[in-house]
Design a protein around this motif. Structure first.
Motif, PDB file in Angstrom:
ATOM      1  N   TYR A  62     -88.304 -29.260 -28.246  1.00  0.00           N
ATOM      2  CA  TYR A  62     -87.358 -28.474 -29.014  1.00  0.00           C
ATOM      3  C   TYR A  62     -86.495 -29.360 -29.893  1.00  0.00           C
ATOM      4  O   TYR A  62     -86.239 -30.506 -29.568  1.00  0.00           O
ATOM      5  N   GLU A  63     -86.025 -28.773 -30.964  1.00  0.00           N
ATOM      6  CA  GLU A  63     -85.005 -29.409 -31.792  1.00  0.00           C
ATOM      7  C   GLU A  63     -83.689 -28.727 -31.425  1.00  0.00           C
ATOM      8  O   GLU A  63     -83.464 -27.571 -31.775  1.00  0.00           O
ATOM      9  N   LEU A  64     -82.857 -29.422 -30.668  1.00  0.00           N
ATOM     10  CA  LEU A  64     -81.602 -28.845 -30.185  1.00  0.00           C
ATOM     11  C   LEU A  64     -80.435 -29.289 -31.047  1.00  0.00           C
ATOM     12  O   LEU A  64     -80.361 -30.446 -31.472  1.00  0.00           O
ATOM     13  N   LYS A  65     -79.521 -28.375 -31.289  1.00  0.00           N
ATOM     14  CA  LYS A  65     -78.284 -28.698 -32.001  1.00  0.00           C
ATOM     15  C   LYS A  65     -77.133 -28.028 -31.273  1.00  0.00           C
ATOM     16  O   LYS A  65     -77.188 -26.834 -30.968  1.00  0.00           O
ATOM     17  N   LEU A  66     -76.102 -28.792 -30.976  1.00  0.00           N
ATOM     18  CA  LEU A  66     -74.925 -28.286 -30.281  1.00  0.00           C
ATOM     19  C   LEU A  66     -73.882 -27.835 -31.297  1.00  0.00           C
ATOM     20  O   LEU A  66     -73.571 -28.568 -32.241  1.00  0.00           O
ATOM     21  N   ILE A  67     -73.365 -26.639 -31.097  1.00  0.00           N
ATOM     22  CA  ILE A  67     -72.264 -26.114 -31.903  1.00  0.00           C
ATOM     23  C   ILE A  67     -71.106 -25.891 -30.944  1.00  0.00           C
ATOM     24  O   ILE A  67     -71.189 -25.067 -30.038  1.00  0.00           O
ATOM     25  N   SER A  68     -70.034 -26.652 -31.115  1.00  0.00           N
ATOM     26  CA  SER A  68     -68.874 -26.573 -30.226  1.00  0.00           C
ATOM     27  C   SER A  68     -67.711 -25.911 -30.957  1.00  0.00           C
ATOM     28  O   SER A  68     -67.242 -26.411 -31.981  1.00  0.00           O
ATOM     29  N   PHE A  69     -67.279 -24.779 -30.437  1.00  0.00           N
ATOM     30  CA  PHE A  69     -66.121 -24.078 -30.986  1.00  0.00           C
ATOM     31  C   PHE A  69     -64.903 -24.484 -30.166  1.00  0.00           C
ATOM     32  O   PHE A  69     -64.679 -23.970 -29.081  1.00  0.00           O
ATOM     33  N   GLY A  70     -64.151 -25.424 -30.651  1.00  0.00           N
ATOM     34  CA  GLY A  70     -62.945 -25.852 -29.952  1.00  0.00           C
ATOM     35  C   GLY A  70     -62.956 -27.303 -29.546  1.00  0.00           C
ATOM     36  O   GLY A  70     -61.950 -27.844 -29.119  1.00  0.00           O
ATOM     37  N   ILE A 121     -53.082 -20.990 -29.249  1.00  0.00           N
ATOM     38  CA  ILE A 121     -53.647 -21.190 -30.591  1.00  0.00           C
ATOM     39  C   ILE A 121     -55.170 -21.133 -30.533  1.00  0.00           C
ATOM     40  O   ILE A 121     -55.812 -20.564 -31.423  1.00  0.00           O
ATOM     41  N   GLN A 122     -55.759 -21.684 -29.467  1.00  0.00           N
ATOM     42  CA  GLN A 122     -57.214 -21.581 -29.294  1.00  0.00           C
ATOM     43  C   GLN A 122     -57.650 -20.123 -29.288  1.00  0.00           C
ATOM     44  O   GLN A 122     -58.628 -19.756 -29.952  1.00  0.00           O
ATOM     45  N   LEU A 123     -56.953 -19.291 -28.524  1.00  0.00           N
ATOM     46  CA  LEU A 123     -57.313 -17.869 -28.429  1.00  0.00           C
ATOM     47  C   LEU A 123     -57.222 -17.169 -29.784  1.00  0.00           C
ATOM     48  O   LEU A 123     -58.098 -16.375 -30.144  1.00  0.00           O
ATOM     49  N   ILE A 124     -56.188 -17.470 -30.529  1.00  0.00           N
ATOM     50  CA  ILE A 124     -56.042 -16.876 -31.861  1.00  0.00           C
ATOM     51  C   ILE A 124     -57.204 -17.296 -32.763  1.00  0.00           C
ATOM     52  O   ILE A 124     -57.796 -16.475 -33.462  1.00  0.00           O
ATOM     53  N   LEU A 125     -57.547 -18.573 -32.735  1.00  0.00           N
ATOM     54  CA  LEU A 125     -58.652 -19.062 -33.561  1.00  0.00           C
ATOM     55  C   LEU A 125     -59.993 -18.503 -33.102  1.00  0.00           C
ATOM     56  O   LEU A 125     -60.871 -18.231 -33.922  1.00  0.00           O
ATOM     57  N   TYR A 126     -60.163 -18.315 -31.791  1.00  0.00           N
ATOM     58  CA  TYR A 126     -61.390 -17.696 -31.288  1.00  0.00           C
ATOM     59  C   TYR A 126     -61.537 -16.283 -31.852  1.00  0.00           C
ATOM     60  O   TYR A 126     -62.621 -15.860 -32.221  1.00  0.00           O
ATOM     61  N   VAL A 127     -60.445 -15.549 -31.924  1.00  0.00           N
ATOM     62  CA  VAL A 127     -60.493 -14.171 -32.407  1.00  0.00           C
ATOM     63  C   VAL A 127     -60.652 -14.109 -33.925  1.00  0.00           C
ATOM     64  O   VAL A 127     -61.440 -13.319 -34.448  1.00  0.00           O
ATOM     65  N   LEU A 128     -59.937 -14.976 -34.648  1.00  0.00           N
ATOM     66  CA  LEU A 128     -59.920 -14.890 -36.108  1.00  0.00           C
ATOM     67  C   LEU A 128     -60.990 -15.728 -36.809  1.00  0.00           C
ATOM     68  O   LEU A 128     -61.489 -15.327 -37.857  1.00  0.00           O
TER      69      LEU A 128
END
Length: 102
Positions: free
Chosen positions: A34-42, A66-73
């Motif tokens: 597989y060609e894996l790519k990690l996407i990290s939100f935060g 602030i993390q929660l706000i950015l997760y939502v928006l």
């Protein structure tokens, strides 16, 4: 033979837990399949576990509110944009909110 492109999407992780261990195992044992790519939100508190990855890290604040706000928006837009740009064959998510968005 074309390798399948898989995105691994994760929320903020400390960098020392079980989720990180499983993700590292997945990455280290499937390089040929597989060609894996990690996407990290935060981002991550401990960044060493990210070193060996082909990755995109969206670093949010360390403050939980602030993390929660950015997760939502912001995260819904980033998730959609990432999937449209990357065009993966599969997506692996470690968080129910990201599952729903993906």
């Amino acid at each position: 033979m074309k390798r399948s492109k898989i995105l691994v999407m994760v929320p903020y992780l400390k960098g020392t837990g079980g989720t990180e261990t499983v993700i590292i195992y997945l990455q280290s044992n499937n390089r040929k399949s597989y060609e894996l790519k990690l996407i990290s939100f935060g981002g991550s508190k401990e960044k060493k576990w990210l070193d060996q990855w082909n990755k995109v890290v969206y670093s949010f604040s360390d403050m939980r509110f602030i993390q929660l706000i950015l997760y939502v928006l912001v995260m819904p837009w980033l998730c959609l944009k990432t999937i449209l740009v990357e065009r993966p064959d599969a997506v692996i998510c470690t968080n129910p909110a990201i599952w729903e968005l993906a």
